[in-house]
Design a protein around this motif. Structure first.
Motif, PDB file in Angstrom:
ATOM      1  N   MET A   1       2.754   3.006   5.828  1.00 16.27           N
ATOM      2  CA  MET A   1       3.376   1.958   5.046  1.00 16.27           C
ATOM      3  C   MET A   1       4.110   2.620   3.881  1.00 16.27           C
ATOM      4  SD  MET A   1       3.851  -1.351   4.820  1.00 16.27           S
ATOM      5  CE  MET A   1       2.829  -1.738   6.223  1.00 16.27           C
ATOM      6  N   THR A   2       5.256   2.093   3.550  1.00 10.21           N
ATOM      7  CA  THR A   2       6.031   2.653   2.444  1.00 10.21           C
ATOM      8  C   THR A   2       6.112   1.661   1.298  1.00 10.21           C
ATOM      9  OG1 THR A   2       8.129   1.773   3.247  1.00 10.21           O
ATOM     10  CG2 THR A   2       7.472   3.967   4.064  1.00 10.21           C
ATOM     11  N   LYS A   3       6.362   2.202   0.119  1.00 12.93           N
ATOM     12  CA  LYS A   3       6.530   1.356  -1.062  1.00 12.93           C
ATOM     13  C   LYS A   3       7.721   0.413  -0.851  1.00 12.93           C
ATOM     14  CE  LYS A   3       5.827   3.151  -5.147  1.00 12.93           C
ATOM     15  NZ  LYS A   3       5.996   3.863  -6.440  1.00 12.93           N
ATOM     16  N   GLU A   4       8.763   0.905  -0.217  1.00 11.71           N
ATOM     17  CA  GLU A   4       9.952   0.076   0.022  1.00 11.71           C
ATOM     18  C   GLU A   4       9.630  -1.097   0.949  1.00 11.71           C
ATOM     19  OE1 GLU A   4      13.535  -1.654  -0.144  1.00 11.71           O
ATOM     20  OE2 GLU A   4      12.726  -0.120  -1.481  1.00 11.71           O
ATOM     21  N   ARG A   5       8.838  -0.860   1.974  1.00 11.09           N
ATOM     22  CA  ARG A   5       8.488  -1.955   2.892  1.00 11.09           C
ATOM     23  C   ARG A   5       7.659  -3.014   2.165  1.00 11.09           C
ATOM     24  NH1 ARG A   5       5.950  -1.550   8.961  1.00 11.09           N
ATOM     25  NH2 ARG A   5       6.215  -3.743   9.454  1.00 11.09           N
ATOM     26  N   LEU A   6       6.749  -2.583   1.310  1.00 16.24           N
ATOM     27  CA  LEU A   6       5.953  -3.525   0.525  1.00 16.24           C
ATOM     28  C   LEU A   6       6.839  -4.284  -0.459  1.00 16.24           C
ATOM     29  CD1 LEU A   6       2.822  -1.303  -0.106  1.00 16.24           C
ATOM     30  CD2 LEU A   6       2.961  -3.294   1.402  1.00 16.24           C
ATOM     31  N   ARG A   7       7.799  -3.592  -1.047  1.00 14.10           N
ATOM     32  CA  ARG A   7       8.744  -4.240  -1.959  1.00 14.10           C
ATOM     33  C   ARG A   7       9.569  -5.294  -1.222  1.00 14.10           C
ATOM     34  NH1 ARG A   7      11.691   0.199  -4.342  1.00 14.10           N
ATOM     35  NH2 ARG A   7       9.632   0.803  -5.002  1.00 14.10           N
ATOM     36  N   GLN A   8       9.943  -4.979   0.002  1.00 15.89           N
ATOM     37  CA  GLN A   8      10.702  -5.943   0.801  1.00 15.89           C
ATOM     38  C   GLN A   8       9.869  -7.192   1.119  1.00 15.89           C
ATOM     39  OE1 GLN A   8      13.980  -6.068   1.837  1.00 15.89           O
ATOM     40  NE2 GLN A   8      14.158  -4.427   0.331  1.00 15.89           N
ATOM     41  N   LEU A   9       8.586  -7.005   1.397  1.00 16.70           N
ATOM     42  CA  LEU A   9       7.718  -8.154   1.641  1.00 16.70           C
ATOM     43  C   LEU A   9       7.626  -9.004   0.379  1.00 16.70           C
ATOM     44  CD1 LEU A   9       5.785  -9.867   3.307  1.00 16.70           C
ATOM     45  CD2 LEU A   9       3.949  -8.289   2.661  1.00 16.70           C
ATOM     46  N   ASP A  10       7.471  -8.367  -0.785  1.00 10.86           N
ATOM     47  CA  ASP A  10       7.471  -9.093  -2.057  1.00 10.86           C
ATOM     48  C   ASP A  10       8.738  -9.922  -2.207  1.00 10.86           C
ATOM     49  OD1 ASP A  10       5.196  -8.853  -3.574  1.00 10.86           O
ATOM     50  OD2 ASP A  10       5.925  -7.207  -4.807  1.00 10.86           O
TER      51      ASP A  10
ATOM     52  N   ASP B   1       9.325 -14.085  -2.358  1.00 11.89           N
ATOM     53  CA  ASP B   1      10.083 -14.749  -3.426  1.00 11.89           C
ATOM     54  C   ASP B   1      11.252 -15.539  -2.855  1.00 11.89           C
ATOM     55  OD1 ASP B   1       8.392 -13.706  -5.342  1.00 11.89           O
ATOM     56  OD2 ASP B   1       9.726 -12.036  -5.858  1.00 11.89           O
ATOM     57  N   GLU B   2      11.949 -14.942  -1.907  1.00 14.58           N
ATOM     58  CA  GLU B   2      13.099 -15.617  -1.298  1.00 14.58           C
ATOM     59  C   GLU B   2      12.674 -16.897  -0.589  1.00 14.58           C
ATOM     60  OE1 GLU B   2      16.881 -14.489   1.598  1.00 14.58           O
ATOM     61  OE2 GLU B   2      15.108 -13.215   1.613  1.00 14.58           O
ATOM     62  N   GLN B   3      11.549 -16.854   0.107  1.00 14.22           N
ATOM     63  CA  GLN B   3      11.057 -18.041   0.788  1.00 14.22           C
ATOM     64  C   GLN B   3      10.715 -19.140  -0.226  1.00 14.22           C
ATOM     65  OE1 GLN B   3       7.376 -17.651   2.902  1.00 14.22           O
ATOM     66  NE2 GLN B   3       7.436 -19.761   3.594  1.00 14.22           N
ATOM     67  N   ARG B   4      10.043 -18.778  -1.314  1.00 12.94           N
ATOM     68  CA  ARG B   4       9.706 -19.767  -2.356  1.00 12.94           C
ATOM     69  C   ARG B   4      10.964 -20.399  -2.940  1.00 12.94           C
ATOM     70  NH1 ARG B   4       5.197 -16.075  -5.270  1.00 12.94           N
ATOM     71  NH2 ARG B   4       3.496 -16.508  -3.835  1.00 12.94           N
TER      72      ARG B   4
ATOM     73  N   ARG C   1      14.773 -24.979  -3.293  1.00 12.29           N
ATOM     74  CA  ARG C   1      16.119 -25.493  -3.031  1.00 12.29           C
ATOM     75  C   ARG C   1      16.050 -26.688  -2.087  1.00 12.29           C
ATOM     76  NH1 ARG C   1      18.033 -20.883  -1.983  1.00 12.29           N
ATOM     77  NH2 ARG C   1      18.725 -20.491  -4.098  1.00 12.29           N
ATOM     78  N   LEU C   2      15.238 -26.585  -1.060  1.00 18.00           N
ATOM     79  CA  LEU C   2      15.072 -27.676  -0.110  1.00 18.00           C
ATOM     80  C   LEU C   2      14.525 -28.917  -0.815  1.00 18.00           C
ATOM     81  CD1 LEU C   2      15.103 -28.714   2.825  1.00 18.00           C
ATOM     82  CD2 LEU C   2      12.826 -27.705   3.101  1.00 18.00           C
TER      83      LEU C   2
ATOM     84  N   GLU D   1      13.206 -19.900   9.170  1.00 12.49           N
ATOM     85  CA  GLU D   1      13.468 -18.507   9.526  1.00 12.49           C
ATOM     86  C   GLU D   1      12.747 -17.545   8.583  1.00 12.49           C
ATOM     87  OE1 GLU D   1      16.889 -15.193   8.928  1.00 12.49           O
ATOM     88  OE2 GLU D   1      17.512 -17.291   8.935  1.00 12.49           O
ATOM     89  N   LEU D   2      12.840 -17.805   7.283  1.00  8.97           N
ATOM     90  CA  LEU D   2      12.179 -16.947   6.299  1.00  8.97           C
ATOM     91  C   LEU D   2      10.664 -16.975   6.455  1.00  8.97           C
ATOM     92  CD1 LEU D   2      14.313 -17.695   3.130  1.00  8.97           C
ATOM     93  CD2 LEU D   2      14.124 -15.503   4.312  1.00  8.97           C
ATOM     94  N   THR D   3      10.120 -18.139   6.764  1.00  6.52           N
ATOM     95  CA  THR D   3       8.676 -18.257   6.963  1.00  6.52           C
ATOM     96  C   THR D   3       8.232 -17.403   8.139  1.00  6.52           C
ATOM     97  OG1 THR D   3       8.669 -20.483   6.025  1.00  6.52           O
ATOM     98  CG2 THR D   3       6.790 -19.878   7.411  1.00  6.52           C
ATOM     99  N   ALA D   4       8.971 -17.457   9.232  1.00  3.41           N
ATOM    100  CA  ALA D   4       8.626 -16.657  10.413  1.00  3.41           C
ATOM    101  C   ALA D   4       8.709 -15.165  10.103  1.00  3.41           C
ATOM    102  CB  ALA D   4       9.543 -17.022  11.574  1.00  3.41           C
TER     103      ALA D   4
END
Length: 123
Positions: free
Chosen positions: A1-10, A14-17, A22-23, A57-60
């Motif tokens: 696991m990389t720090k970048e991959r964890l950052r992307q999950l973070d 946030d993007e999903q929230r 917005r919805l 899509e983001l949730t999946a």
């Protein structure tokens, strides 16, 4: 696991929230238009459907990525480190709350714990 991959999950969390917020705003707008003026919003329904699809899509994507991280986290032998990663990357909690839950004086404690683990893993 990389720090970048964890950052992307973070970032994905946030993007999903943000999309969910917005919805909710778009739904309230459409309801307000119908209630106050007795008509539907001319452009709202199409935008609402697009946002709804984006949230789905983001949730999946988040669920898939979170599952990969969960499998990786479960392999961590140190329970304290494992707990810090779970609270941050599976529960999505901010470092300050994680620090309080784990008994650290400030958020640098659990943050450094995770950083050291990632650094040691890459050696």
């Amino acid at each position: 696991m990389t720090k970048e991959r964890l950052r992307q999950l973070d970032s994905l969390i946030d993007e999903q929230r943000e999309e969910e917020e917005r919805l909710a705003r778009e739904r309230r707008h459409i309801e307000r238009m119908e209630y106050e003026f007795g008509v539907g919003c001319l452009f709202g329904q199409e935008q609402l459907e697009a946002t709804r699809a984006r949230v789905k899509e983001l949730t999946a994507r988040r669920m898939d990525e979170a599952e990969a991280v969960r499998l990786w986290v479960e392999q961590i032998k140190d329970a304290t480190v494992r707990r810090a990663f779970k609270l941050r990357y599976l529960d999505g909690l901010p470092w300050g709350i994680i620090a309080r839950r784990m008994g650290y004086a400030n958020d640098s404690g659990p943050r450094m714990l995770c950083a050291r683990h990632l650094a040691g893993e890459s050696e």
